[in-house]
Design an enzyme around this catalytic site. Structure first.
Site, PDB file in Angstrom:
ATOM      1  N   GLY A 101      29.360  -9.881  -1.856  1.00 47.74           N
ATOM      2  CA  GLY A 101      29.664  -9.354  -0.700  1.00 47.74           C
ATOM      3  C   GLY A 101      28.933  -8.972   0.907  1.00 47.74           C
ATOM      4  O   GLY A 101      28.896 -10.070   0.661  1.00 47.74           O
ATOM      5  N   ARG A 139      26.674  -8.006   1.779  1.00 50.44           N
ATOM      6  CA  ARG A 139      25.315  -8.923   2.686  1.00 50.44           C
ATOM      7  C   ARG A 139      25.053 -10.308   2.090  1.00 50.44           C
ATOM      8  O   ARG A 139      24.247 -10.922   2.581  1.00 50.44           O
ATOM      9  CB  ARG A 139      24.222  -8.259   1.430  1.00 50.44           C
ATOM     10  CG  ARG A 139      22.591  -8.174   1.986  1.00 50.44           C
ATOM     11  CD  ARG A 139      21.843  -7.772   0.960  1.00 50.44           C
ATOM     12  NE  ARG A 139      20.208  -7.713   1.383  1.00 50.44           N
ATOM     13  CZ  ARG A 139      19.445  -8.932   1.539  1.00 50.44           C
ATOM     14  NH1 ARG A 139      19.801  -9.717   0.191  1.00 50.44           N
ATOM     15  NH2 ARG A 139      18.387  -8.677   1.833  1.00 50.44           N
ATOM     16  N   CYS A 140      25.555 -10.382   1.264  1.00 49.82           N
ATOM     17  CA  CYS A 140      25.854 -12.091   0.555  1.00 49.82           C
ATOM     18  C   CYS A 140      26.358 -12.912   1.415  1.00 49.82           C
ATOM     19  O   CYS A 140      25.288 -14.142   1.284  1.00 49.82           O
ATOM     20  CB  CYS A 140      26.366 -11.969  -0.984  1.00 49.82           C
ATOM     21  SG  CYS A 140      25.732 -11.785  -2.324  1.00 49.82           S
ATOM     22  N   MET A 141      27.094 -12.543   2.139  1.00 44.51           N
ATOM     23  CA  MET A 141      27.813 -13.624   3.212  1.00 44.51           C
ATOM     24  C   MET A 141      27.636 -13.113   4.807  1.00 44.51           C
ATOM     25  O   MET A 141      27.748 -14.118   5.544  1.00 44.51           O
ATOM     26  CB  MET A 141      29.357 -13.223   3.657  1.00 44.51           C
ATOM     27  CG  MET A 141      30.648 -13.055   2.282  1.00 44.51           C
ATOM     28  SD  MET A 141      32.034 -12.781   2.188  1.00 44.51           S
ATOM     29  CE  MET A 141      32.390 -10.981   2.880  1.00 44.51           C
ATOM     30  N   ASN A 144      26.042  -4.361  -3.128  1.00 48.97           N
ATOM     31  CA  ASN A 144      25.673  -5.535  -2.092  1.00 48.97           C
ATOM     32  C   ASN A 144      26.361  -5.161  -0.619  1.00 48.97           C
ATOM     33  O   ASN A 144      27.038  -5.521  -0.258  1.00 48.97           O
ATOM     34  CB  ASN A 144      26.588  -6.572  -2.356  1.00 48.97           C
ATOM     35  CG  ASN A 144      26.018  -7.425  -1.895  1.00 48.97           C
ATOM     36  OD1 ASN A 144      27.002  -8.392  -1.095  1.00 48.97           O
ATOM     37  ND2 ASN A 144      24.941  -8.664  -2.175  1.00 48.97           N
TER      38      ASN A 144
END
Length: 407
Positions: free
Chosen positions: A394, A396-398, A351
């Site tokens: 991770g 990218r998710c945040m 990620n």
């Protein structure tokens, strides 16, 4: 006038991004409700905030403008000038349909915009509202659910409630009930915040859609192609409806690639197993492919009589064809060792957040994956992650990228 939204790739120099700093919503997670709130453990908030601040500073050091969801939402609510309408929507979607909804509304209406937004994100405990006479049987039961409004602890994963494609956006219908209200904040910001409301922002897919779609499954490969994962959280029918919308209203989009991945929690979104790191380089979790390196990918294109769908198995070749390069490099998360690969994928080794072509932010804990990225010529910025990773997401998710430079 500069566009408020512009995403035509996964790797163009990141200019503006939306985040949510972890807050008191994380302190309303208890062991009993871990599963329903989509957590596997209870994070330590103080350390989590330090880690998130470190992550934000890493982006700011690269001259990336970082906007906070909670701040924009409060500013948009003030600009809208109608707290009650917004609050009613939030309460209605929280399944507060009895008399308690009136008490909740009256209590929250006493707050200013910043306090109201914080409380809606953190959740509202029954113990916070002054005791009143109990009239209904469910109120008299000894076993009581502790919340009037559930907390929204997944909000620091701003990637999922919405995604920018070109100069427009998908405001997503989230798959899990615990996350459904998250996209209401995005809707509020786009409609009422001066940064966005002064422009006509196309909505490619709205949160009222019948099928679930989440931003972790949406990857903008280039100006003409979007990849969407068909996953635990994104329905194939949502992908088809999104493709139809893009082909009708976004003339630059020519293809949508639907990638089928296993419907498991560890692979909940496409970006947990596949991300773009450079112009022809990608991270991938080897376990999503068979021994021949194949997986199901479907090419959706506009035809004379509706959508044309072409099934393929050679995912790497499809990506190379779309990018018009001889071949692409897949960098395996955790390498070839199945144990290391599984461990590092679980902790979001795949990620990555690209902040420029060939430059990414990753979690420090995934040493094998990070070393492989560096060997492949990628510049890697590691961020601390012992608590942030407990939410199963991770870098990218945040982040929800709002503006990238065009390649």
């Amino acid at each position: 006038m500069e566009k408020a939204l512009n995403i035509t790739s996964e790797i163009g120099k990141l200019q503006t991004v939306l985040v949510k700093r972890p807050g008191s919503e994380l302190e309303n997670i208890t062991p009993e409700y871990l599963e329903s709130l989509l957590f596997d453990d209870i994070p330590y908030l103080k350390m989590m905030q330090k880690e998130h601040d470190f992550f934000v500073k890493r982006m700011q050091d690269s001259n990336i403008e970082v906007l906070y969801l909670e701040k924009l939402a409060a500013e948009a609510l003030r600009k809208a000038g109608n707290k009650e309408t917004f609050l009613t929507k939030m309460i209605n979607e929280s399944n507060q349909m009895d008399e308690s909804a009136l008490y909740v509304r009256d209590y929250l209406m006493s707050f200013n915009e910043e306090e109201m937004i914080r409380k809606l994100m953190a959740g509202l405990k029954k113990s916070e509202i002054p005791e009143r006479k109990k009239k209904h049987l469910n109120e008299m039961m000894s076993e009581q659910y502790p919340f009037f409004l559930d907390p929204l602890p997944n909000l620091y994963f701003t990637r999922d409630p919405a995604a920018v494609i070109g100069s427009g956006v998908t405001i997503n219908k989230m798959f899990q009930p615990a996350r459904r209200r998250e996209s209401i904040f995005i809707e509020l910001i786009l409609k009422h915040h001066p940064r966005f409301s002064n422009q006509e922002v196309p909505i490619w897919s709205g949160r009222e859609e019948p099928f679930s779609l989440e931003g972790g499954d949406e990857l903008v490969l280039n100006e003409e192609t979007v990849i969407v994962g068909v996953s635990e959280r994104t329905d194939a029918r949502a992908v088809e409806r999104l493709a139809e919308s893009l082909f009708a209203r976004a003339p630059k989009i020519k293809k949508v690639l639907a990638v089928e991945i296993p419907e498991t929690r560890s692979f909940m979104h496409l970006d947990t197993v596949f991300t773009m790191v450079s112009d022809a380089q990608f991270t991938i979790h080897p376990a999503i492919q068979n021994q021949q390196g194949e997986l199901n990918v479907y090419i959706l294109e506009k035809g004379k009589n509706g959508l044309e769908i072409t099934p393929r198995r050679d995912f790497r070749r499809v990506i190379a064809e779309v990018l018009e390069v001889p071949e692409v490099e897949f960098i395996p998360c955790g390498g070839e060792d199945v144990i290391v690969s599984a461990r590092e994928q679980w902790n979001d080794g795949a990620n990555t957040l690209a902040i420029a072509p060939g430059e990414v932010i990753t979690y420090d804990r995934n040493q094998v994956s990070n070393d492989l990225l560096r060997r492949a010529g990628i510049k890697v910025h590691e961020v601390i992650s012992s608590e942030l990773s407990r939410g199963r997401g991770g870098p990218r998710c945040m982040t929800m990228p709002l503006v990238r430079e065009n390649l």
